[in-house]
Design an enzyme around this catalytic site. Structure first.
Site, PDB file in Angstrom:
ATOM      1  CG  HIS A 128      -2.110  -0.950   1.041  1.00  0.00           C
ATOM      2  ND1 HIS A 128      -3.013  -1.234   2.043  1.00  0.00           N
ATOM      3  CD2 HIS A 128      -2.497  -1.704  -0.022  1.00  0.00           C
ATOM      4  CE1 HIS A 128      -3.897  -2.111   1.603  1.00  0.00           C
ATOM      5  NE2 HIS A 128      -3.609  -2.420   0.362  1.00  0.00           N
ATOM      6  CB  CYS A 177       8.184  17.262  -8.483  1.00  0.00           C
ATOM      7  SG  CYS A 177       9.333  16.073  -9.182  1.00  0.00           S
TER       8      CYS A 177
END
Length: 280
Positions: A128, A177
């Site tokens: 996950h 980012c």
């Protein structure tokens, strides 16, 4: 094969354990409960006025990335203060000891808290994802990120109290980012409701389940996906499965062993060195 009643005979389990060469350990929320990790499931599982399944979705992130980041920032900060408990430690120590004997242990976890990693587990498949990884919504880059706070705008935000005002952080101030010239919006690298598991990780999981000769299901009932999918297929091959969780489930009768109770209590004696182990 259905066992009339799964055996809670630890001596029997220990014999199987002493001979196993490839052990697969599937873990879920129950293994972290004793570390005080909130699960956000069931009654009382709220952050402000939402349950996890209302925030942990691609739709919620598209609609309100600031609120979703507040939720994950809160969870990251909580996790930074938590420590592995005896169950995590027993698993990591077992892996370390068995690797010296040419035996392997793999941990397949649905937890995103990284407590297995903190405990020292090396061979870890996080199906996950992780609270401490980000993924760029623009270029797709996945990166580890342990910054606290993850970005300046989230400092002091994320309080779970229902009266808390939304921080309403502009997108350009949310985590971004750092790849050359990208500056895309980052999201938590976790599998949200309505998203599929990473096929590469699933392929690795399948490989491990095909070679394992003992499977442990720890802190997750085998009716909760993905243990529900993994453990029965191992059991169907005739491989012993041992369940360590708080209560029996409809799947329990398909397994050879069931040890009820908190994992931090039941697991350490189960994984301790067996007297027949050769320690070089």
């Amino acid at each position: 094969v259905r066992f009339s009643s799964p055996r809670t005979d630890m001596a029997d389990f220990r014999e199987v354990f002493a001979k196993a060469k490839h052990i697969a350990i599937i873990t879920g929320a129950g293994v972290s409960a004793e570390s005080g990790v909130p699960t956000f499931r069931g009654p009382g599982g709220f952050w402000r006025k939402w349950q996890a399944q209302e925030l942990a979705t691609p739709e919620a992130f598209a609609r309100n990335p600031s609120r979703v980041w507040e939720f994950y920032h809160y969870r990251r900060e909580v996790m930074l203060s938590k420590h592995p408990n005896p169950a995590h430690v027993a698993i990591a120590e077992c892996e370390r000891r068995l690797s010296k004997q040419g035996r392997s242990v793999v941990v397949i976890t649905q937890n995103i808290d990284e407590l297995h990693r903190k405990a020292g587990t090396k061979h870890l498949l996080e199906i996950h994802g992780s609270l401490f990884k980000t993924r760029c919504t623009n270029c797709g880059n996945v990166a580890a990120n342990y910054k606290s706070p993850i970005c300046p705008a989230l400092a002091g935000k994320g309080a779970p109290d229902p009266e808390t005002e939304d921080a309403a952080i502009p997108v350009e101030e949310l985590p971004q980012c750092e790849e050359d010239g990208c500056n895309g919006l980052l999201r938590p690298h976790v599998v949200w409701f309505g998203e599929t598991l990473d096929p590469d990780i699933l392929t690795e999981v399948e490989k491990e389940l095909e070679i394992c000769d003992l499977c442990l299901v720890v802190g997750t009932s085998s009716v909760v996906y993905p243990a529900a999918m993994f453990a029965p297929q191992v059991s169907a091959r005739g491989v012993p499965v041992a369940e360590f969780n708080m209560e029996a489930t409809p799947a329990t009768s398909r397994f050879r062993f069931h040890f009820p109770g908190p994992c931090g209590t039941t697991l350490p004696p189960a994984l301790a060195r067996h007297q027949t182990e050769i320690i070089s």
